[in-house]
Design an enzyme around this catalytic site. Structure first.
Site, short mmCIF file in Angstrom:
data_model
loop_
_atom_site.label_atom_id
_atom_site.label_comp_id
_atom_site.label_asym_id
_atom_site.label_seq_id
_atom_site.Cartn_x
_atom_site.Cartn_y
_atom_site.Cartn_z
CD GLN A 26 12.68 69.60 60.99
OE1 GLN A 26 13.45 68.54 60.60
NE2 GLN A 26 12.67 70.01 62.22
CG ASP B 101 9.63 63.02 60.10
OD1 ASP B 101 10.17 62.86 60.95
OD2 ASP B 101 9.48 63.78 59.19
CE LYS C 271 15.36 65.83 62.59
NZ LYS C 271 13.96 66.03 62.16
N1 GUN Z 1 9.85 69.32 63.55
C1 GUN Z 1 10.02 68.88 64.84
N2 GUN Z 1 10.10 67.59 65.10
C2 GUN Z 1 10.23 67.06 64.07
C3 GUN Z 1 10.17 65.63 63.25
O1 GUN Z 1 10.42 64.78 64.21
N3 GUN Z 1 10.22 65.63 62.14
C4 GUN Z 1 10.06 66.61 61.30
N4 GUN Z 1 9.73 66.35 59.93
N5 GUN Z 1 9.74 67.75 61.53
C5 GUN Z 1 9.86 68.10 62.96
#
Ligand code: GUN
Length: 291
Positions: free
Chosen positions: A95, A118, A51
């Site tokens: 995350q 998110d 990311k």
């Molecule tokens: N863990 C797995 N997918 C995601 C996501 O899209 N966002 C976040 N914050 N954690 C994740």
């Protein structure tokens, strides 16, 4: 032979759109996304790195905040509070998964809704339920909608089955598929569902978000269905330098010949999750800049 939906290619075209939009904006600061990672879960390390890399490639700023595996809720909350209050930060992403002493829902709700790229907060999930276009929508299901649209998959009146009821994928996915414009008839299955194979076999569109490798087998798939594989599972592999290889929740080799379209793992849904995060960050930035 199924058409393999190329998530990397679709993500690249979303990135190009974002670059194009950013190049037209001539403002004092760039969009900024802050990542919080707690501990060193190898998958989380790799996702956050990806990311950050894409944000950089698109000309966005990213900041990484690391907390130890043993971090308390108070430490995490106070970091989120400081990022919420920082006017140079547009987006805050914690995350998942978090270590067991931390409460994920409480954490996601601590993020200010206008920085919650998110889309996991009560506020954004509520807006999604109401089909409000201002909602930040969770990136993985939003990415799947984009893949379905760009692959020309008809959803209107079709039977869509979502396997998995998580906050991150299953629940928002079901809401998106049933909303006006998508108009699918949605069934959500989970670990307690009876007759899982029979229900899946009725799906025109099957979304596998189980979190268990190669769970969806050919007998669970209707001839001509579109199959979207959300799983990213690491399984041991002696031939690979890393010691593992990635497989989805779908048993690709047996399922692929039966369906009309299918996403691969890797290179299907994964890149779209990142692309949608970038789009949400751009939208948060525009909102904060009054655009
Ligand atoms: N863990 C797995 N997918 C995601 C996501 O899209 N966002 C976040 N914050 N954690 C994740």
């Amino acid at each position: 032979m199924a058409e393999i939906i190329d998530g990397n290619a679709v993500a690249q075209s979303v990135h190009a759109e974002i670059r194009g939009e950013l190049s037209k904006l001539n403002f004092s600061r760039r969009p900024c996304v802050a990542f919080i990672r707690v501990g060193d879960d190898p998958a989380s390390v790799s996702y956050v790195r990806k990311k950050e890399r894409v944000a950089g490639e698109l000309g966005m700023e990213s900041r990484l905040h690391l907390l130890p595996e043993s971090a308390s809720q108070e430490e995490l909350d106070s970091l989120i509070d400081s990022l919420n209050a920082d006017d140079s930060v547009d987006a805050v992403l914690v995350q998942a998964p978090l270590p067991p002493q931390l409460d994920e829902r409480k954490t996601f709700n601590r993020v200010r809704p206008d920085k919650d790229v998110d889309g996991f907060s009560n506020a954004n999930l509520g807006l999604l339920c109401q089909e409000n276009p201002r909602a930040f929508v969770a990136c993985t299901p939003a990415g799947i909608v984009e893949l379905l649209k760009r692959a020309g998959v008809e959803t209107r009146g079709k039977s869509a089955v979502v396997v998995g009821r998580s906050l991150i994928v299953g629940k928002p996915m079901a809401l998106l598929l049933m909303r006006k414009g998508m108009d699918a008839t949605v069934t959500v299955c989970h670990s307690k569902s009876e007759n899982l194979a029979r229900i899946c076999a009725g799906a025109d569109i099957l979304i596998a978000a189980v979190g268990r490798p190669q769970t969806i087998t050919a007998d669970m798939v209707k001839e001509g269905a579109c199959v979207i594989d959300v799983g990213i599972n690491r399984i041991p592999c002696a031939e690979k330098k890393s010691g593992y290889r990635l497989v989805g929740d779908v048993d690709f080799d047996s399922v692929e010949p039966k369906c009309s379209k299918i996403t691969p793992v890797p290179g299907g849904v994964g890149p779209m999750t990142v692309a949608m995060l970038m789009r949400n960050t751009l939208n948060a930035y525009k909102y904060h800049m009054g655009l």
